[in-house]
Design an enzyme around this catalytic site. Structure first.
Site, PDB file in Angstrom:
ATOM      1  NE  ARG A  64       0.589   1.625   4.309  1.00 38.60           N
ATOM      2  CZ  ARG A  64       1.853   1.969   4.315  1.00 38.60           C
ATOM      3  NH1 ARG A  64       2.474   2.251   3.193  1.00 38.60           N
ATOM      4  NH2 ARG A  64       2.551   2.043   5.442  1.00 38.60           N
ATOM      5  CB  SER A 181       2.408  -2.088   3.790  1.00 43.18           C
ATOM      6  OG  SER A 181       1.693  -2.921   4.670  1.00 43.18           O
ATOM      7  CG  ASP A 226       0.704  -0.668   7.146  1.00 46.43           C
ATOM      8  OD1 ASP A 226       0.298   0.426   6.717  1.00 46.43           O
ATOM      9  OD2 ASP A 226       1.823  -0.838   7.651  1.00 46.43           O
TER      10      ASP A 226
END
Length: 516
Positions: A64, A181, A226
């Site tokens: 992400r 992430s 996340d």
């Protein structure tokens, strides 16, 4: 009760069709595109070579990029990330032990040979600190085997399969320690793979909550952003993710907007040091000190979000945040607080401070910056609201109106620039090399800021579809042309790229059918 507990107790239904019972999709392998197919085939070959096993299913979990809202999720505030095309892909073989009496085991191998193979017992998961790559995978397994609450088990687990040995080949295209992430994606992928192998039916919300909580076993007090975007992301959209309870809704960027992600080439493993947890503790102490000054039961306050809720009632969210920000200005001083000053101010012993405010790798700290950290959190939370409002103006404009897309992009860019300045100056989580890249980006785009934990990692920049490719080339020529060595286990395509807004976690099964 923390955020995860509230979600696990059934509270909180996300908007835009993501309901509490909605599970990650299970798709047939024929749905895999050609690029993913090549990687899946390579993992299948690796699994057969290492373990002589055929795959039972595949799991894909995206990385992400956080567009705005940095270092505020663990204070209880909404963030605005999107999933990206870089991901963790697992090829999983499940060995049904039946009545053999054999102890179930976990076998891990990585397509990138800079990561060592791992074998361990499913009955005795030993998660080390600081963690190696396999410890993040063990966190995900731990979340399913040990973190499920009884009430969730009764509600979500219908025909739970006995724990079996699993063999996993991993391919990650998210550069490690980049702020995109990689670690949380691996934890989330491991949790989903374990649940699917055991025929445990869990919703996206529950999986996100379990993954967020279990990742704390490596020693980092993350806030849940996340893992939430890993499961809840929608293709083509960013998500405003909020907490207490966990919920989300889509946010569409203005038409023609494009995001470019660029790696500063400076890295930090947040689980291996105390910088990240120090900021968590400083935010907690800021909330507790203000609560003490205001006459609240400060021992019950854990986050700046909880403080804001206590001091501001029956007003708009924007007014409430500004009210909390004004308290930061009046109740906290600029100079760092010493541990002795905090003990005297809160009227507690050092042992009580450790229990009520600190965490395992911050007990050695003797000095804490409270005003700067709290100022950033409330200002950043306000910026998230303003960013979403600007995007909503774009959606709500009527045909033939006077809406100016460029003007909106300029406003969004200003918010991103302001976010970076705050992270650099108030939160002190940037890095000279990262600042250099941000400054370079800001000369050729609407706005740019660090994304992720910071202290290195990546920059996210806002530009347009028509300018994105040229912007990437500009960065290659002006920042990366002299780079001789890339970060460990990375390639050029993961260093600077125009990102897509991807969907969340998916299971690919040969049969295309969920086992539950």
């Amino acid at each position: 009760m923390d955020i995860s507990d509230k979600c696990l107790n059934g509270n909180g239904v996300a908007k835009n069709g993501v309901f509490g019972e909605e599970c990650p999709p299970v798709k047939p392998l024929s749905f895999i595109d050609q690029t993913l197919r090549v990687r899946a085939d390579a993992l299948c070959s690796l699994l057969r070579k290492k373990y002589s096993k055929d795959p039972s299913f595949y799991v894909r979990v995206p990385g992400r990029v956080n567009i705005i809202g940095e270092h505020i999720d663990y204070s209880g505030y909404g963030v605005l990330p999107s999933a990206i095309q870089h991901d963790m892909l697992l090829c999983v073989a499940v060995e049904d032990l039946g009545t053999s009496g054999k102890s179930p085991s976990i076998f891990l191998t990585n397509i990138n040979d800079c990561y060592q193979d791992f074998k361990g017992s499913m009955d005795e998961l030993v998660i080390q600190k600081p963690p190696s790559w396999h410890d993040y995978f063990l966190c995900g397994i731990h979340g399913i085997l040990h973190d499920l609450k009884d009430e969730v088990a009764k509600e979500h687990i219908k025909e739970k399969k006995a724990v079996s040995s699993i063999y996993v080949a991993v391919d990650g295209t998210i550069p490690p320690c980049s702020g995109l992430s990689s670690s949380s994606s691996l934890v989330s992928a491991a949790a989903l793979a374990t649940a699917y192998a055991m025929k445990v039916k869990l919703s996206k919300l529950v999986l996100a909550s379990i993954s967020a909580r279990t990742e704390r076993n490596v020693g980092t007090e993350g806030g849940g952003m996340d893992q939430a975007i890993a499961f809840l992301a929608s293709e083509g959209c960013a998500k405003l993710i909020e907490f207490n309870p966990l919920r989300c809704h889509d946010v569409r960027l203005p038409e023609g907007a494009s995001l470019v992600v660029a790696h500063s080439l400076a890295t930090i493993n947040k689980a291996a040091g105390s910088e990240y947890n120090t900021r968590v503790v400083e935010c907690r102490l800021a909330a507790q000190v203000i609560a003490k000054h205001q006459g609240f039961a400060w021992q019950k306050i854990r986050t700046l979000g909880e403080l804001e809720a206590a001091v501001s009632k029956n007003v708009s969210k924007n007014d409430s945040l500004h009210c909390a920000l004004s308290l930061v200005e009046t109740e906290l001083h600029e100079e760092p607080y010493s541990k002795e000053e905090l003990l005297k101010l809160l009227d507690i012993s050092e042992a009580e401070l450790i229990k009520l405010s600190l965490n395992a790798n911050t007990t050695h700290l003797q000095s804490f910056k409270l005003k700067q950290r709290a100022s950033h959190v409330y200002q950043e939370a306000i910026r998230v609201l303003e960013f979403e409002n600007e995007c909503l103006k774009n959606l709500n404009v009527t045909a033939g109106g006077d809406y100016n897309s460029k003007k909106t992009l300029e406003k969004l860019g200003e918010l991103m620039n302001s976010s970076h300045a705050s992270l650099r100056d108030l939160y002190e989580c940037s890095h000279p090399q990262l600042d250099q890249l941000v400054n370079l980006c800001q000369k050729k785009c609407f706005g740019a800021r660090l994304t992720g934990a910071g202290w290195g990692g990546c920059v996210v920049a806002l530009t347009t579809n028509s300018a994105a490719d040229g912007f990437v080339e500009y960065l290659k020529e002006n920042f990366y042309s002299s780079v001789k060595q890339l970060p460990t286990c990375s390639d050029k395509n993961s260093i600077v790229f125009r990102t897509n807004l991807e969907c969340g976690a998916v299971v690919y099964d040969d049969d295309g059918k969920a086992p539950h």
